[in-house]
Write a protein that holds these residues in place. Structure first.
Motif, short mmCIF file in Angstrom:
data_model
loop_
_atom_site.label_atom_id
_atom_site.label_comp_id
_atom_site.label_asym_id
_atom_site.label_seq_id
_atom_site.Cartn_x
_atom_site.Cartn_y
_atom_site.Cartn_z
N ARG A 136 24.83 44.86 64.59
CA ARG A 136 25.52 44.42 65.81
C ARG A 136 24.99 43.06 66.26
O ARG A 136 25.73 42.25 66.82
CB ARG A 136 25.31 45.46 66.91
CG ARG A 136 26.01 45.14 68.24
CD ARG A 136 27.51 45.17 68.08
NE ARG A 136 28.20 44.91 69.33
CZ ARG A 136 28.35 43.71 69.90
NH1 ARG A 136 27.82 42.65 69.31
NH2 ARG A 136 29.01 43.56 71.03
N VAL A 137 23.72 42.82 66.00
CA VAL A 137 23.10 41.56 66.40
C VAL A 137 23.25 40.48 65.34
O VAL A 137 23.59 39.34 65.64
CB VAL A 137 21.61 41.78 66.73
CG1 VAL A 137 20.89 40.44 66.98
CG2 VAL A 137 21.46 42.69 67.95
N TRP A 170 25.58 43.46 75.43
CA TRP A 170 24.98 43.08 74.15
C TRP A 170 24.62 41.60 74.10
O TRP A 170 23.80 41.20 73.26
CB TRP A 170 25.92 43.42 72.99
CG TRP A 170 25.79 44.82 72.51
CD1 TRP A 170 26.60 45.87 72.78
CD2 TRP A 170 24.75 45.32 71.66
NE1 TRP A 170 26.14 47.00 72.15
CE2 TRP A 170 25.01 46.69 71.46
CE3 TRP A 170 23.64 44.74 71.05
CZ2 TRP A 170 24.18 47.50 70.68
CZ3 TRP A 170 22.80 45.54 70.27
CH2 TRP A 170 23.08 46.90 70.09
N ASN A 208 30.24 44.66 75.53
CA ASN A 208 30.02 43.35 74.90
C ASN A 208 29.17 42.46 75.78
O ASN A 208 28.31 41.71 75.28
CB ASN A 208 31.36 42.69 74.61
CG ASN A 208 32.10 43.33 73.45
OD1 ASN A 208 31.48 43.96 72.59
ND2 ASN A 208 33.41 43.18 73.42
N ALA A 218 22.52 48.92 65.07
CA ALA A 218 22.03 47.95 66.05
C ALA A 218 21.71 46.62 65.39
O ALA A 218 22.05 45.55 65.92
CB ALA A 218 20.79 48.51 66.75
N ILE A 248 24.57 50.24 76.16
CA ILE A 248 24.15 49.87 74.81
C ILE A 248 24.19 51.10 73.89
O ILE A 248 24.71 51.05 72.78
CB ILE A 248 22.74 49.27 74.84
CG1 ILE A 248 22.75 47.89 75.51
CG2 ILE A 248 22.15 49.18 73.43
CD1 ILE A 248 23.39 46.79 74.72
#
Length: 278
Positions: A131-132, A244, A241, A128, A215
Motif C-alpha cells: 500500500r505504501v 494513508w 486514502n 501494508a 487504516i
C-alpha cells in the motif's frame, strides 16, 4: 547505523532471508498490525480466545506489542532472544483454552489456529507494505522468501512446518480458501470495539484510534470490513486514502534509519527483557 542498514542480523544458523529482514525492518509493516488482529478475530476459535483471555480495554497495545517483539526477535534476534520470546508466547498460549460462542472448544496451541495467526501477520504486513511502496515493490522471489520466513516464525509457535506454503502463490490460494470460512461474530465485534475504543489507555493513544481504525479496516477484504460495521463506500474509501497519506509520505520520504527505528527499539526491548528474563 547507515541509511541502508537494517537492525543487526542474527547468527547465520538462525538468519532469515535478506528479503525478509529488509521487509520486516520497515516501520510501515506495522500499519498491518490492526488488520491482522481483525482477521484473527474473524476466526471463531481465535476470537473466543482473545475475547476471553485478553483485556483490550485496559491494555489495547499489549497483544500488538507481544506480536512485534516475537516478529522482531525472529527476524533480527539471536538464538537466546528467539527462545525467550517463543517460551513466553507458548506459556501464554497454554492458558488460552475454553469454549467459543458456538460451544466449540478453542485452544491457542491448536495447529490450525496457529497457522491462521501466522498467516494473518504475513498477509497484512505484505498488504501494508505494498500500500505504501506499490505492488511492484516486492519481486516474486522476495515474496516467496518472505512467505517462507513467516512460516519459519510459525513453527516457533509449534505450527507444523509441513502445513506452511513454500511460495507466495500457494500461500495466496490457501489464504483465500480460509477467508471463506471466516465469521465475524459477537465475540469478534466486542473485541474489536474494545481494542479501538482504548477507553483506559493514555489520551494520545485514544486520540489516534479513529485513524488506526480506518487504516486497519481499509486493508480488510470488503465483506469482512462490512461485517465489522465498516462497509466500503466511496466516502469511506476517500477517508481511508486521506489516512494513508502520512503513512505513505513517511515511508517514501524518511531516511531508512528513521523508518527502521521502530524495529531497532523493539529489538533493544527484547534484548533487555531476555537478558533479565522479564
Amino acid at each position: 547505523m547507515s541509511s541502508e542498514q537494517s537492525p543487526p542480523a542474527p547468527p547465520a544458523e538462525h538468519q532469515p532471508s535478506e528479503a525478509f529482514r529488509k521487509f520486516a525492518a520497515e516501520g510501515v509493516v506495522l500499519a498491518g498490525g490492526g488488520t491482522a488482529i481483525l482477521l484473527q478475530l474473524a476466526h471463531p476459535q481465535v476470537a473466543a480466545g482473545v475475547a476471553n483471555h485478553s483485556n483490550f480495554a485496559d491494555a489495547p497495545m499489549r497483544r500488538l506489542w507481544g506480536t512485534l517483539e516475537f516478529v522482531t526477535a525472529e527476524a533480527f534476534g539471536n538464538q537466546t532472544e528467539q527462545q525467550f520470546v517463543r517460551r513466553r508466547v507458548n506459556a501464554q498460549h497454554a492458558r488460552v483454552q475454553g469454549l467459543d460462542e458456538h460451544q466449540q472448544r478453542y485452544d491457542a496451541n491448536n495447529p490450525h489456529d496457529q497457522w491462521w495467526v501466522a498467516a494473518t501477520l504475513c498477509w497484512s504486513a505484505i498488504r501494508a507494505y505494498r500500500r505504501v511502496y506499490g505492488r511492484r515493490s516486492l519481486t516474486a522471489n522476495d515474496l516467496d522468501a518472505i512467505v517462507r520466513d513467516f512460516g519459519r516464525m510459525g513453527t516457533g509457535l509449534r505450527m507444523p512446518a509441513a502445513s506452511w506454503p513454500q511460495t507466495a502463490a500457494e500461500f495466496d490460494r490457501k489464504f483465500a480458501a480460509q477467508l471463506v470460512a471466516l465469521e465475524v461474530g459477537d465475540a469478534a465485534r466486542f473485541a474489536k470495539a474494545e481494542l479501538f475504543a482504548a477507553r483506559h489507555a493514555a489520551w494520545w493513544l485514544r486520540a489516534i484510534m479513529p485513524f488506526a481504525t480506518r487504516i486497519a479496516v481499509s486493508l480488510l477484504p470488503p465483506h469482512l470490513a462490512a461485517a465489522y460495521g465498516h462497509p466500503q463506500t466511496r466516502a469511506s474509501r476517500f477517508i481511508a486514502n486521506l489516512c494513508w497519506i502520512p503513512v505513505v509520505l513517511a515511508g517514501r520520504i524518511l531516511p531508512r534509519t528513521v523508518r527502521t527505528l521502530p524495529a531497532t527499539l523493539v529489538l533493544n526491548r527484547v534484548r533487555t527483557r531476555a537478558a533479565t528474563r522479564r
